[in-house]
Design a protein around this motif. Structure first.
Motif, short mmCIF file in Angstrom:
data_model
loop_
_atom_site.label_atom_id
_atom_site.label_comp_id
_atom_site.label_asym_id
_atom_site.label_seq_id
_atom_site.Cartn_x
_atom_site.Cartn_y
_atom_site.Cartn_z
N ASN A 150 34.99 42.73 34.59
CA ASN A 150 34.51 42.53 35.97
C ASN A 150 35.48 41.65 36.75
OD1 ASN A 150 32.25 44.04 35.52
ND2 ASN A 150 30.92 42.28 35.14
N MET A 151 35.92 40.56 36.16
CA MET A 151 36.84 39.65 36.86
C MET A 151 38.18 40.31 37.13
SD MET A 151 34.99 37.18 37.55
CE MET A 151 36.18 36.07 38.25
N ILE A 152 38.67 41.10 36.20
CA ILE A 152 39.95 41.79 36.40
C ILE A 152 39.82 42.79 37.54
CG2 ILE A 152 41.52 43.46 35.36
CD1 ILE A 152 41.11 41.96 32.70
N ILE A 153 38.74 43.57 37.56
CA ILE A 153 38.53 44.55 38.64
C ILE A 153 38.44 43.85 39.99
CG2 ILE A 153 36.89 46.21 39.60
CD1 ILE A 153 36.28 47.05 36.71
N LEU A 154 37.67 42.78 40.06
CA LEU A 154 37.53 42.05 41.33
C LEU A 154 38.85 41.44 41.78
CD1 LEU A 154 34.09 40.26 41.00
CD2 LEU A 154 34.72 42.12 42.51
N PHE A 155 39.59 40.85 40.86
CA PHE A 155 40.86 40.21 41.21
C PHE A 155 41.88 41.24 41.70
CE2 PHE A 155 45.04 38.45 40.09
CZ PHE A 155 44.99 37.30 40.84
N VAL A 156 42.01 42.34 41.00
CA VAL A 156 42.99 43.36 41.38
C VAL A 156 42.63 44.00 42.71
CG1 VAL A 156 43.91 45.62 40.72
CG2 VAL A 156 43.77 43.80 39.03
N THR A 157 41.36 44.37 42.89
CA THR A 157 40.97 44.99 44.15
C THR A 157 41.09 44.01 45.32
OG1 THR A 157 38.64 44.53 43.70
CG2 THR A 157 39.46 46.72 43.13
N ALA A 158 40.81 42.72 45.08
CA ALA A 158 40.93 41.73 46.16
C ALA A 158 42.38 41.54 46.58
CB ALA A 158 40.33 40.40 45.72
N ILE A 159 43.29 41.46 45.62
CA ILE A 159 44.71 41.29 45.94
C ILE A 159 45.25 42.50 46.68
CG2 ILE A 159 47.02 41.07 44.92
CD1 ILE A 159 45.44 38.49 44.90
N ILE A 160 44.91 43.69 46.20
CA ILE A 160 45.40 44.91 46.86
C ILE A 160 44.82 45.03 48.27
CG2 ILE A 160 45.36 47.43 46.79
CD1 ILE A 160 45.41 47.21 43.74
N GLN A 161 43.53 44.72 48.42
CA GLN A 161 42.91 44.86 49.73
C GLN A 161 43.45 43.81 50.71
OE1 GLN A 161 38.83 45.68 49.57
NE2 GLN A 161 38.73 46.22 51.71
N ALA A 162 43.68 42.60 50.24
CA ALA A 162 44.24 41.56 51.13
C ALA A 162 45.64 41.94 51.59
CB ALA A 162 44.26 40.22 50.42
N SER A 163 46.46 42.44 50.69
CA SER A 163 47.80 42.84 51.11
C SER A 163 47.76 44.07 52.01
CB SER A 163 48.68 43.09 49.88
OG SER A 163 48.15 44.09 49.08
N LEU A 164 46.84 44.98 51.75
CA LEU A 164 46.67 46.14 52.63
C LEU A 164 46.29 45.71 54.04
CD1 LEU A 164 46.42 49.34 52.60
CD2 LEU A 164 43.98 48.92 52.38
N GLN A 165 45.35 44.78 54.15
CA GLN A 165 44.94 44.28 55.45
C GLN A 165 46.11 43.60 56.17
OE1 GLN A 165 41.85 44.71 56.83
NE2 GLN A 165 41.27 45.88 55.04
N LEU A 166 46.87 42.80 55.44
CA LEU A 166 47.99 42.08 56.06
C LEU A 166 49.07 43.03 56.57
CD1 LEU A 166 48.47 39.05 53.70
CD2 LEU A 166 47.79 38.99 56.08
N PHE A 167 49.45 44.00 55.76
CA PHE A 167 50.59 44.83 56.13
C PHE A 167 50.23 46.01 57.03
CE2 PHE A 167 52.25 42.63 52.41
CZ PHE A 167 53.45 42.19 52.92
N VAL A 168 49.03 46.58 56.87
CA VAL A 168 48.68 47.75 57.69
C VAL A 168 48.04 47.33 59.01
CG1 VAL A 168 47.25 49.82 57.80
CG2 VAL A 168 48.47 49.27 55.71
N PHE A 169 47.05 46.44 58.95
CA PHE A 169 46.29 46.13 60.15
C PHE A 169 46.81 44.91 60.90
CE2 PHE A 169 43.24 48.41 57.42
CZ PHE A 169 43.07 49.52 58.23
N MET A 170 47.44 43.97 60.22
CA MET A 170 47.95 42.79 60.91
C MET A 170 49.46 42.85 61.14
SD MET A 170 45.57 39.97 59.07
CE MET A 170 45.86 38.66 60.22
N HIS A 171 50.11 43.93 60.69
CA HIS A 171 51.51 44.23 60.98
C HIS A 171 52.44 43.08 60.56
CE1 HIS A 171 49.95 47.62 63.21
NE2 HIS A 171 49.17 46.80 63.88
N ILE A 172 52.27 42.58 59.37
CA ILE A 172 53.05 41.43 58.91
C ILE A 172 54.53 41.76 58.78
CG2 ILE A 172 53.41 39.92 56.90
CD1 ILE A 172 51.15 39.07 58.72
N GLY A 173 54.91 42.87 58.26
CA GLY A 173 56.31 43.16 57.98
C GLY A 173 57.07 43.83 59.11
#
Length: 97
Positions: free
Chosen positions: A37-60
């Motif tokens: 459970n912790m591995i699934i939550l950690f991996v999905t949280a990291i991927i989703q946070a980076s997705l939000q930063l790069f796709v929707f907040m245009h970080i790069g």
């Protein structure tokens, strides 16, 4: 012309966010071990946070202000961690008792 105006990158990011959120729901409804459970939550949280930063907040996208963007991200992480651990310190670890 319409192909250039349609935000396919944003739609794909939204769908990916929905899939990641559904994958995190496996933790609630699935019969998995605590470590899984912790591995699934950690991996999905990291991927989703980076997705939000790069796709929707245009970080790069803007190379001129990259340094300021990463400083702002680090500051936001610092404030978030202080808030989380401060709350844990006060309410869970019994600072007031």
């Amino acid at each position: 012309m319409m192909k250039q105006l349609f935000p396919i990158r944003h739609v794909m990011g939204y769908l990916a966010s929905l899939v990641l959120s559904a994958a995190a729901l496996i933790v609630i409804y699935g019969d998995l071990s605590t470590s899984a459970n912790m591995i699934i939550l950690f991996v999905t949280a990291i991927i989703q946070a980076s997705l939000q930063l790069f796709v929707f907040m245009h970080i790069g996208e803007n190379a001129d202000s990259k340094k300021e963007l990463y400083i702002n991200i680090a500051y936001a992480l610092f404030v978030g961690l202080v808030t989380i651990f401060g709350t844990l310190y006060i309410f869970v670890w019994g600072w007031y008792s």
